[in-house]
Design a protein around this motif. Sequence first.
Motif, mmCIF file in Angstrom:
data_model
loop_
_atom_site.group_PDB
_atom_site.id
_atom_site.type_symbol
_atom_site.label_atom_id
_atom_site.label_comp_id
_atom_site.label_asym_id
_atom_site.label_seq_id
_atom_site.Cartn_x
_atom_site.Cartn_y
_atom_site.Cartn_z
ATOM 1 N N GLN A 111 0.825 -1.200 0.000
ATOM 2 C CA GLN A 111 0.000 0.000 0.000
ATOM 3 C C GLN A 111 0.864 1.256 0.000
ATOM 4 N N LYS A 112 2.000 1.209 0.695
ATOM 5 C CA LYS A 112 2.934 2.333 0.691
ATOM 6 C C LYS A 112 3.415 2.611 -0.733
ATOM 7 N N TRP A 113 3.731 1.554 -1.474
ATOM 8 C CA TRP A 113 4.152 1.747 -2.862
ATOM 9 C C TRP A 113 3.028 2.361 -3.690
ATOM 10 N N LEU A 114 1.823 1.831 -3.509
ATOM 11 C CA LEU A 114 0.684 2.327 -4.276
ATOM 12 C C LEU A 114 0.403 3.796 -3.962
ATOM 13 N N ASP A 115 0.575 4.201 -2.702
ATOM 14 C CA ASP A 115 0.338 5.598 -2.313
ATOM 15 C C ASP A 115 1.223 6.563 -3.086
ATOM 16 N N GLY A 116 2.397 6.101 -3.497
ATOM 17 C CA GLY A 116 3.327 6.974 -4.201
ATOM 18 C C GLY A 116 3.302 6.846 -5.702
ATOM 19 N N HIS A 117 2.352 6.079 -6.235
ATOM 20 C CA HIS A 117 2.304 5.849 -7.679
ATOM 21 C C HIS A 117 0.879 6.054 -8.181
ATOM 22 N N ASP A 118 0.535 7.297 -8.404
ATOM 23 C CA ASP A 118 -0.787 7.631 -8.914
ATOM 24 C C ASP A 118 -1.009 7.000 -10.285
ATOM 25 N N SER B 64 -4.487 2.608 -14.618
ATOM 26 C CA SER B 64 -5.907 2.689 -14.315
ATOM 27 C C SER B 64 -6.772 2.124 -15.443
ATOM 28 N N TYR C 80 12.122 2.644 4.311
ATOM 29 C CA TYR C 80 11.397 2.211 3.125
ATOM 30 C C TYR C 80 12.153 2.633 1.865
ATOM 31 N N GLU D 157 12.523 1.911 -2.674
ATOM 32 C CA GLU D 157 11.942 1.384 -3.902
ATOM 33 C C GLU D 157 13.021 1.191 -4.961
#
Length: 300
Positions: A81-88, A117, A175, A177
């Motif tokens: 979820q942390k990764w997803l939060d930073g990748h709109d 998306s 954290y 990436e």
Amino acid sequence: MTTVETPTGVLLGSYTPGTPEWEQARGGLCITATEIAAVVGLSPWQSRFSLWHKKAGLPTPPFEPSPAMEWGNRLEEAVAQKWLDGHDGYGIEAAGTWRHADRDWQRATPDRLAYTSRGKVVELLEVKTSPFGDDWGPSGSDEIPVYYRCQVQWQLDTLGLQVCHVAVLIGGWDYREYVIEYDPSDAKILRDAAERFLDDVRQGNRPDIDGADATYQTIRVQPAGREDRDVEIPFGLVIRWDDAYAAHQQAATELTKVRGEVLDWIGDGYRAVCEGRRIAYRTVNPDGTTLALQPYRSTS
């Protein structure tokens, strides 16, 4: 679950780890992404010897999850979820277990599929946790431990994808990436090694015994019972036995001595350092006395 297609991947299904269905999808004469590093002798958890016995259907030590593995599983969703939060613009979902369309023996279970998306661009997301950051490069680079690099390349090759993102939580708070791109040359090296390995399993060509703990533990579970008889072993092996135990005793004595000297230097401090390098650190009991002296991992 979003319907996604990959160039060369065939989805076998989504299984709960440890279930018979999960074991069946990963069993038999196939190589999974978590096994390929062992095939090329780079896994810290398995050896070629232990994996060969598993694939040959011979006894292997029972799987015992460690506390690190337990917490890695517990934290996987949070790190993803942390990764997803930073990748709109991206969505992620559990990937399931896949095989290559033309190579049934090539299997992979990535942590997540990452897609835009509109679902047109499919990439992979691997989620890791690690107590130490020594083998991990700066965030944003492609410098990850070599055994994870093997795993990622195998996954990309299986599904026919070009990019894998790796999100790691180090020490519970650091954290980072990474972006790993598909390398056709590395993938071919891994595939060729896997095919040779599986052929050795079919032919009964057992790998040589090496110094990995996984190898020793595999040898331990081979005999079924004990007969009251003597077994003659080669004289050269006896010489190596005597030399190894003598060296072990000498090393153990020197290690105890140097640990005492380092602990004496630290005194009531926390860490031992030298020219910016952290060597070891103290953990303490409630009364302030030393509980243990722990080494920092070295990359040298």
